[in-house]
Design a protein around this motif. Structure first.
Motif, PDB file in Angstrom:
ATOM      1  N   ASP A  73     -15.736  -5.959  17.845  1.00  0.00           N
ATOM      2  CA  ASP A  73     -15.924  -5.631  16.202  1.00  0.00           C
ATOM      3  C   ASP A  73     -14.225  -4.768  16.322  1.00  0.00           C
ATOM      4  O   ASP A  73     -13.164  -4.649  15.474  1.00  0.00           O
ATOM      5  CB  ASP A  73     -16.345  -5.251  15.786  1.00  0.00           C
ATOM      6  CG  ASP A  73     -17.338  -6.404  16.015  1.00  0.00           C
ATOM      7  OD1 ASP A  73     -17.153  -7.142  16.033  1.00  0.00           O
ATOM      8  OD2 ASP A  73     -18.362  -5.697  16.211  1.00  0.00           O
ATOM      9  N   ALA A  74     -13.855  -3.627  17.343  1.00  0.00           N
ATOM     10  CA  ALA A  74     -13.340  -2.768  17.759  1.00  0.00           C
ATOM     11  C   ALA A  74     -11.751  -2.603  17.229  1.00  0.00           C
ATOM     12  O   ALA A  74     -11.263  -2.910  16.724  1.00  0.00           O
ATOM     13  CB  ALA A  74     -13.175  -1.297  17.464  1.00  0.00           C
ATOM     14  N   ALA A  75     -11.993  -4.154  17.977  1.00  0.00           N
ATOM     15  CA  ALA A  75     -10.851  -4.653  18.567  1.00  0.00           C
ATOM     16  C   ALA A  75      -9.434  -5.366  18.000  1.00  0.00           C
ATOM     17  O   ALA A  75      -8.572  -6.268  17.386  1.00  0.00           O
ATOM     18  CB  ALA A  75     -10.377  -5.827  19.686  1.00  0.00           C
ATOM     19  N   LEU A  76     -11.010  -6.029  16.706  1.00  0.00           N
ATOM     20  CA  LEU A  76     -10.277  -7.646  16.035  1.00  0.00           C
ATOM     21  C   LEU A  76      -9.309  -6.674  14.719  1.00  0.00           C
ATOM     22  O   LEU A  76      -9.762  -6.136  14.202  1.00  0.00           O
ATOM     23  CB  LEU A  76     -11.823  -7.731  15.186  1.00  0.00           C
ATOM     24  CG  LEU A  76     -12.278  -8.688  16.630  1.00  0.00           C
ATOM     25  CD1 LEU A  76     -13.157  -9.847  15.982  1.00  0.00           C
ATOM     26  CD2 LEU A  76     -11.079  -9.941  17.124  1.00  0.00           C
ATOM     27  N   MET A  77      -8.419  -7.039  13.284  1.00  0.00           N
ATOM     28  CA  MET A  77      -8.670  -6.612  12.678  1.00  0.00           C
ATOM     29  C   MET A  77      -8.858  -6.676  11.757  1.00  0.00           C
ATOM     30  O   MET A  77      -9.404  -8.121  10.996  1.00  0.00           O
ATOM     31  CB  MET A  77      -6.522  -7.667  12.437  1.00  0.00           C
ATOM     32  CG  MET A  77      -5.699  -7.183  11.236  1.00  0.00           C
ATOM     33  SD  MET A  77      -4.423  -8.129  11.001  1.00  0.00           S
ATOM     34  CE  MET A  77      -4.888  -9.394  10.424  1.00  0.00           C
ATOM     35  N   PRO A  78      -9.409  -5.411  11.089  1.00  0.00           N
ATOM     36  CA  PRO A  78     -10.017  -5.469   9.553  1.00  0.00           C
ATOM     37  C   PRO A  78     -10.240  -6.478   8.378  1.00  0.00           C
ATOM     38  O   PRO A  78      -8.361  -6.993   8.739  1.00  0.00           O
ATOM     39  CB  PRO A  78     -10.063  -4.641   9.272  1.00  0.00           C
ATOM     40  CG  PRO A  78      -8.996  -3.308   9.563  1.00  0.00           C
ATOM     41  CD  PRO A  78      -8.582  -4.656  11.240  1.00  0.00           C
ATOM     42  N   PRO A  79     -10.464  -7.050   8.038  1.00  0.00           N
ATOM     43  CA  PRO A  79     -10.344  -7.770   6.251  1.00  0.00           C
ATOM     44  C   PRO A  79      -9.649  -6.781   5.578  1.00  0.00           C
ATOM     45  O   PRO A  79      -9.884  -5.588   5.809  1.00  0.00           O
ATOM     46  CB  PRO A  79     -11.966  -8.495   5.468  1.00  0.00           C
ATOM     47  CG  PRO A  79     -12.756  -7.516   6.250  1.00  0.00           C
ATOM     48  CD  PRO A  79     -12.296  -7.320   7.587  1.00  0.00           C
ATOM     49  N   PRO A  80      -8.884  -7.668   4.950  1.00  0.00           N
ATOM     50  CA  PRO A  80      -7.796  -6.736   3.589  1.00  0.00           C
ATOM     51  C   PRO A  80      -9.489  -6.288   2.963  1.00  0.00           C
ATOM     52  O   PRO A  80     -10.006  -6.911   2.795  1.00  0.00           O
ATOM     53  CB  PRO A  80      -7.383  -8.098   3.060  1.00  0.00           C
ATOM     54  CG  PRO A  80      -7.988  -8.758   3.222  1.00  0.00           C
ATOM     55  CD  PRO A  80      -8.474  -9.454   4.212  1.00  0.00           C
ATOM     56  N   PRO A  81      -8.985  -4.949   2.212  1.00  0.00           N
ATOM     57  CA  PRO A  81      -9.523  -4.322   1.316  1.00  0.00           C
ATOM     58  C   PRO A  81      -9.668  -5.289  -0.507  1.00  0.00           C
ATOM     59  O   PRO A  81      -8.506  -6.042  -0.706  1.00  0.00           O
ATOM     60  CB  PRO A  81      -9.084  -3.172   1.095  1.00  0.00           C
ATOM     61  CG  PRO A  81      -7.677  -3.239   1.436  1.00  0.00           C
ATOM     62  CD  PRO A  81      -7.954  -4.047   2.365  1.00  0.00           C
ATOM     63  N   VAL A  82     -10.784  -4.917  -0.995  1.00  0.00           N
ATOM     64  CA  VAL A  82     -10.646  -5.990  -2.672  1.00  0.00           C
ATOM     65  C   VAL A  82     -10.790  -5.421  -2.973  1.00  0.00           C
ATOM     66  O   VAL A  82     -10.641  -4.281  -3.410  1.00  0.00           O
ATOM     67  CB  VAL A  82     -12.508  -5.743  -2.966  1.00  0.00           C
ATOM     68  CG1 VAL A  82     -12.911  -6.400  -4.152  1.00  0.00           C
ATOM     69  CG2 VAL A  82     -13.470  -6.524  -1.524  1.00  0.00           C
ATOM     70  N   PRO A  83      -8.910  -6.064  -3.854  1.00  0.00           N
ATOM     71  CA  PRO A  83      -8.351  -4.686  -5.083  1.00  0.00           C
ATOM     72  C   PRO A  83      -9.074  -3.974  -5.555  1.00  0.00           C
ATOM     73  O   PRO A  83      -8.604  -2.565  -6.347  1.00  0.00           O
ATOM     74  CB  PRO A  83      -7.902  -6.281  -5.751  1.00  0.00           C
ATOM     75  CG  PRO A  83      -8.125  -7.306  -4.469  1.00  0.00           C
ATOM     76  CD  PRO A  83      -8.587  -7.404  -3.802  1.00  0.00           C
ATOM     77  N   SER A  84     -10.283  -4.589  -6.024  1.00  0.00           N
ATOM     78  CA  SER A  84     -10.786  -3.555  -6.926  1.00  0.00           C
ATOM     79  C   SER A  84     -10.961  -1.566  -6.492  1.00  0.00           C
ATOM     80  O   SER A  84     -11.113  -0.787  -6.576  1.00  0.00           O
ATOM     81  CB  SER A  84     -12.508  -4.333  -7.989  1.00  0.00           C
ATOM     82  OG  SER A  84     -12.874  -4.505  -6.425  1.00  0.00           O
ATOM     83  N   LEU A  85     -11.478  -2.362  -4.980  1.00  0.00           N
ATOM     84  CA  LEU A  85     -12.165  -0.941  -4.533  1.00  0.00           C
ATOM     85  C   LEU A  85     -10.427  -0.102  -4.350  1.00  0.00           C
ATOM     86  O   LEU A  85     -10.811   1.075  -3.629  1.00  0.00           O
ATOM     87  CB  LEU A  85     -12.526  -1.733  -3.313  1.00  0.00           C
ATOM     88  CG  LEU A  85     -14.486  -1.656  -3.028  1.00  0.00           C
ATOM     89  CD1 LEU A  85     -14.334  -2.671  -1.876  1.00  0.00           C
ATOM     90  CD2 LEU A  85     -14.588  -0.875  -4.448  1.00  0.00           C
ATOM     91  N   VAL A  86      -9.375  -0.493  -4.118  1.00  0.00           N
ATOM     92  CA  VAL A  86      -8.155  -0.019  -3.717  1.00  0.00           C
ATOM     93  C   VAL A  86      -7.901   1.204  -4.986  1.00  0.00           C
ATOM     94  O   VAL A  86      -7.295   2.386  -4.521  1.00  0.00           O
ATOM     95  CB  VAL A  86      -7.188  -1.081  -3.256  1.00  0.00           C
ATOM     96  CG1 VAL A  86      -5.754   0.086  -2.898  1.00  0.00           C
ATOM     97  CG2 VAL A  86      -6.962  -1.874  -2.741  1.00  0.00           C
ATOM     98  N   THR A  87      -7.900   0.591  -5.784  1.00  0.00           N
ATOM     99  CA  THR A  87      -7.644   1.436  -6.849  1.00  0.00           C
ATOM    100  C   THR A  87      -8.764   2.571  -7.659  1.00  0.00           C
ATOM    101  O   THR A  87      -8.338   3.153  -8.377  1.00  0.00           O
ATOM    102  CB  THR A  87      -7.035   1.139  -7.877  1.00  0.00           C
ATOM    103  OG1 THR A  87      -7.687   0.069  -8.992  1.00  0.00           O
ATOM    104  CG2 THR A  87      -5.925   0.036  -7.881  1.00  0.00           C
TER     105      THR A  87
END
Length: 241
Positions: A85-99
């Motif tokens: 799991d550490a070597a896999l690319m993480p999913p993109p964050p939710v737009p609402s959580l970024v801001t």
């Protein structure tokens, strides 16, 4: 045959010839092994042609570079590595959580990707314009043949400049004119050929039918359809002095 027997029976030893062996002439004798065909049964080479050669070769670079950890690697095959799991690319964050900021409530419309909270009812689709059954001999091909016949479908001798006051006088079924894109046509001969029926075409008789024509069938080329019915061009009212 007697000659050959005499030849092989000659004594070729040194005593008969009188030549003594010397150290300067070493005795060079060749030993030829005797072949016994009865003793060779072919068991030593039996089955050699049935064994395929090793690939890669035993002393090849490919075999030397392969890892001898498993039997698959010895044959040049590599086992795929399972990523953690550490070597896999993480999913993109939710737009609402970024801001989002601590202590600050998120805005009402945090993301355009989210479905709207309220929906409106889609507009009702207007029913298509019904076509009428044309009489025999009044189809599109028949109209094309009528235009090519050379018959005068305009009803006038020459093209005219027609204002709105003159156009509105031709609003009867026996004398119907209409204006489409600035051109005035005599639609009287085309009434029985209209796929929508005479009643629909009479809606634009005596007036400018450009808007209604564009709403109902904008894909139709009116210049090509009614070129033989051209009466003149729509102009503005003449100014009175």
């Amino acid at each position: 045959m007697s000659y050959l027997r005499g030849w092989f029976s000659l004594d070729t030893s040194s005593s008969s010839t009188g030549v003594e062996p010397s150290d300067s002439y070493p005795n060079q004798s060749l030993s030829v092994p005797e072949l016994n065909e009865e003793d060779d049964d072919g068991s030593d080479t039996a089955g050699e042609d049935d064994i395929p050669p090793a690939f890669p070769a035993i002393n090849s670079v490919q075999r030397a570079a392969a890892s001898p950890l498993s039997s698959d690697s010895s044959r040049g095959l590599s086992i795929p590595k399972v990523l953690t799991d550490a070597a896999l690319m993480p999913p993109p964050p939710v737009p609402s959580l970024v801001t989002r900021q601590p202590g600050v409530p998120p805005p009402q419309s945090s993301s355009f990707l989210l479905a709207p909270m309220t929906t409106i009812q889609p507009p009702k689709r207007s029913s298509g314009r019904d076509k009428v059954a044309l009489a025999p001999g009044f189809g599109p091909l028949d109209w094309g043949n009528l235009k090519a016949s050379g018959q005068n479908l305009r009803g006038v001798d020459e093209l005219m400049r027609i204002p709105q006051s003159v156009l509105k006088l031709h609003n009867k079924k026996e004398d119907a004119w209409t204006a489409i894109n600035g051109k005035v046509y005599n639609i009287t001969p085309y009434l029985p050929y209209h796929p929508g029926g005479e009643k629909e075409l009479m809606r634009v008789a005596g007036r400018d039918g450009t808007k209604l024509f564009s709403l109902t069938h904008a894909w139709v080329n009116a210049d090509f359809m009614l070129d033989a019915c051209l009466v003149g061009f729509l102009v503005s009212e003449p100014s009175s002095y």
